[in-house]
Design a protein around this motif. Sequence first.
Motif, mmCIF file in Angstrom:
data_model
loop_
_atom_site.group_PDB
_atom_site.id
_atom_site.type_symbol
_atom_site.label_atom_id
_atom_site.label_comp_id
_atom_site.label_asym_id
_atom_site.label_seq_id
_atom_site.Cartn_x
_atom_site.Cartn_y
_atom_site.Cartn_z
ATOM 1 N N LEU A 1 1.866 5.074 11.482
ATOM 2 C CA LEU A 1 1.268 6.163 10.719
ATOM 3 C C LEU A 1 2.340 7.120 10.206
ATOM 4 O O LEU A 1 2.343 7.496 9.028
ATOM 5 N N LEU A 2 3.279 7.478 11.081
ATOM 6 C CA LEU A 2 4.335 8.404 10.669
ATOM 7 C C LEU A 2 5.295 7.757 9.676
ATOM 8 O O LEU A 2 5.800 8.436 8.773
ATOM 9 N N GLU A 3 5.538 6.468 9.814
ATOM 10 C CA GLU A 3 6.355 5.766 8.823
ATOM 11 C C GLU A 3 5.648 5.750 7.466
ATOM 12 O O GLU A 3 6.268 5.999 6.430
ATOM 13 N N ALA A 4 4.367 5.475 7.486
ATOM 14 C CA ALA A 4 3.595 5.472 6.232
ATOM 15 C C ALA A 4 3.592 6.863 5.600
ATOM 16 O O ALA A 4 3.688 6.986 4.372
ATOM 17 N N LYS A 5 3.488 7.895 6.410
ATOM 18 C CA LYS A 5 3.478 9.261 5.881
ATOM 19 C C LYS A 5 4.717 9.541 5.040
ATOM 20 O O LYS A 5 4.654 10.238 4.036
ATOM 21 N N GLU A 6 5.843 8.977 5.438
ATOM 22 C CA GLU A 6 7.096 9.207 4.724
ATOM 23 C C GLU A 6 7.153 8.502 3.369
ATOM 24 O O GLU A 6 7.857 8.944 2.473
ATOM 25 N N ARG A 7 6.436 7.417 3.208
ATOM 26 C CA ARG A 7 6.541 6.666 1.952
ATOM 27 C C ARG A 7 5.269 6.633 1.121
ATOM 28 O O ARG A 7 5.299 6.261 -0.042
ATOM 29 N N TYR A 8 4.152 7.037 1.694
ATOM 30 C CA TYR A 8 2.886 7.020 0.953
ATOM 31 C C TYR A 8 2.806 8.210 0.009
ATOM 32 O O TYR A 8 3.294 9.290 0.315
ATOM 33 N N LYS A 9 2.138 8.010 -1.116
ATOM 34 C CA LYS A 9 1.854 9.104 -2.041
ATOM 35 C C LYS A 9 0.746 9.997 -1.482
ATOM 36 O O LYS A 9 0.718 11.193 -1.732
ATOM 37 N N ASN A 10 -0.164 9.382 -0.763
ATOM 38 C CA ASN A 10 -1.293 10.108 -0.191
ATOM 39 C C ASN A 10 -1.649 9.490 1.152
ATOM 40 O O ASN A 10 -1.709 8.266 1.272
ATOM 41 N N LEU A 11 -1.878 10.341 2.143
ATOM 42 C CA LEU A 11 -2.342 9.905 3.453
ATOM 43 C C LEU A 11 -3.264 11.001 3.960
ATOM 44 O O LEU A 11 -2.807 12.115 4.246
ATOM 45 N N THR A 12 -4.558 10.709 4.013
ATOM 46 C CA THR A 12 -5.554 11.724 4.320
ATOM 47 C C THR A 12 -6.581 11.199 5.305
ATOM 48 O O THR A 12 -7.060 10.069 5.169
ATOM 49 N N PHE A 13 -6.927 12.042 6.261
ATOM 50 C CA PHE A 13 -7.998 11.739 7.201
ATOM 51 C C PHE A 13 -9.166 12.696 6.989
ATOM 52 O O PHE A 13 -8.965 13.871 6.690
ATOM 53 N N GLU B 1 -4.035 18.553 16.967
ATOM 54 C CA GLU B 1 -2.698 19.146 17.072
ATOM 55 C C GLU B 1 -1.627 18.157 16.607
ATOM 56 O O GLU B 1 -0.676 18.537 15.923
ATOM 57 N N PHE B 2 -1.765 16.879 16.973
ATOM 58 C CA PHE B 2 -0.823 15.845 16.525
ATOM 59 C C PHE B 2 -0.800 15.772 15.004
ATOM 60 O O PHE B 2 0.281 15.716 14.390
ATOM 61 N N LEU B 3 -1.961 15.799 14.379
ATOM 62 C CA LEU B 3 -2.037 15.709 12.916
ATOM 63 C C LEU B 3 -1.435 16.951 12.257
ATOM 64 O O LEU B 3 -0.722 16.846 11.256
ATOM 65 N N ILE B 4 -1.695 18.108 12.823
ATOM 66 C CA ILE B 4 -1.111 19.351 12.297
ATOM 67 C C ILE B 4 0.412 19.331 12.450
ATOM 68 O O ILE B 4 1.139 19.616 11.493
ATOM 69 N N GLU B 5 0.889 19.016 13.647
ATOM 70 C CA GLU B 5 2.333 19.010 13.925
ATOM 71 C C GLU B 5 3.085 18.044 13.007
ATOM 72 O O GLU B 5 4.233 18.295 12.641
ATOM 73 N N ASN B 6 2.440 16.946 12.640
ATOM 74 C CA ASN B 6 3.086 15.948 11.797
ATOM 75 C C ASN B 6 2.725 16.092 10.319
ATOM 76 O O ASN B 6 3.052 15.223 9.520
ATOM 77 N N LYS B 7 2.075 17.210 9.991
ATOM 78 C CA LYS B 7 1.760 17.551 8.608
ATOM 79 C C LYS B 7 1.026 16.412 7.884
ATOM 80 O O LYS B 7 1.348 16.067 6.745
ATOM 81 N N ILE B 8 0.048 15.850 8.575
ATOM 82 C CA ILE B 8 -0.786 14.810 7.986
ATOM 83 C C ILE B 8 -2.053 15.479 7.476
ATOM 84 O O ILE B 8 -2.777 16.127 8.244
ATOM 85 N N PHE C 1 -11.477 2.743 6.695
ATOM 86 C CA PHE C 1 -10.046 2.936 6.461
ATOM 87 C C PHE C 1 -9.696 2.224 5.161
ATOM 88 O O PHE C 1 -9.828 1.005 5.063
ATOM 89 N N PHE C 2 -9.274 3.003 4.165
ATOM 90 C CA PHE C 2 -9.024 2.479 2.824
ATOM 91 C C PHE C 2 -7.541 2.591 2.496
ATOM 92 O O PHE C 2 -6.969 3.686 2.529
ATOM 93 N N PHE C 3 -6.930 1.463 2.205
ATOM 94 C CA PHE C 3 -5.524 1.396 1.808
ATOM 95 C C PHE C 3 -5.465 0.953 0.356
ATOM 96 O O PHE C 3 -6.183 0.036 -0.048
ATOM 97 N N ALA C 4 -4.598 1.593 -0.436
ATOM 98 C CA ALA C 4 -4.477 1.224 -1.841
ATOM 99 C C ALA C 4 -3.018 1.220 -2.255
ATOM 100 O O ALA C 4 -2.215 2.027 -1.780
ATOM 101 N N TYR D 1 0.832 -1.206 0.000
ATOM 102 C CA TYR D 1 0.000 0.000 0.000
ATOM 103 C C TYR D 1 0.861 1.249 0.000
ATOM 104 O O TYR D 1 1.898 1.306 0.643
ATOM 105 N N ASP D 2 0.387 2.253 -0.736
ATOM 106 C CA ASP D 2 1.081 3.537 -0.767
ATOM 107 C C ASP D 2 0.110 4.723 -0.716
ATOM 108 O O ASP D 2 0.455 5.839 -1.043
ATOM 109 N N SER D 3 -1.120 4.418 -0.316
ATOM 110 C CA SER D 3 -2.131 5.457 -0.242
ATOM 111 C C SER D 3 -3.146 5.083 0.839
ATOM 112 O O SER D 3 -3.453 3.901 1.022
ATOM 113 N N PHE D 4 -3.666 6.096 1.539
ATOM 114 C CA PHE D 4 -4.609 5.850 2.621
ATOM 115 C C PHE D 4 -5.608 6.983 2.703
ATOM 116 O O PHE D 4 -5.249 8.154 2.596
#
Length: 172
Positions: free
Chosen positions: A52-64, A79-86, A104-107, A30-33
Motif C-alpha cells: 500500500l505504501l509503495e503504491a502511494k508513492e507511485r499512484y496518481k490517486n489512492l483513496t479509501f 491513525e495509520f492512514l493519517i500518519e501515512n497521508k493516505i 477495491f477498484f484498481f485502474a 495500475y496507477d489509481s485505487f
Amino acid sequence: MKAEFIGHGLNNKLKTIHYHLRDSFLDNNYDSFIGFSAYTKKAGLDLISTELLEAKERYKNLTFYLGITDRGTSIQALEFLIENKIQTFTYRSDNTHIFHPKIFFFAGEFEKRIIVGSSNLTKSGLTINGNIEASLQIDYSKLDSSGLKLQKQYFEYFEEIINGKNKFVKLL
C-alpha cells in the motif's frame, strides 16, 4: 473480461484476498485505487501496508472510503492512514443506513481491476485464519465494453459518495 473467484476460510486451496490486494498494488498496470470497506482494522492494514505504501508513492490517486460504526473501524487503522497521508473518507450515518460495501477498484491507462466481495480490511477478513469469505476479481481493458459498463455502473452508484455530495461522508 476475465473473472476469478477468490475464497478462503473453507478449504484454503485458493489464494487469499490479501494476496490479491498485495499483488494488485504492486502491479505496474495500475496507477489509481479506490477502496470501500465497511470495517477496517490496523491488523488488516498491516497485511498490505508495505504494498500500500509503495503504491502511494507511485499512484496518481489512492483513496479509501471507510465505514465508521461502533466496534467497526479501529482508531489505530485511521491513525495509520493519517500518519501515512493516505487520502481517506469516512462514512458514518445516522443509523438509518450502515455503510457495508467491500469493493477495491484498481485502474491504469489500459487495464482495470475490480474486486468485489465479503472481505473487510481486517485480519480475519483478509486471511485464511479468519472468516469464510468470497469475492470476485474482474479484470478488463479500456476496450472491453462489458467491463466499462460495469465500471460506469459502479461509479454512477457511488457518485454522491465519491464526489463528496453525501452528508455522511467526511474527509479524515
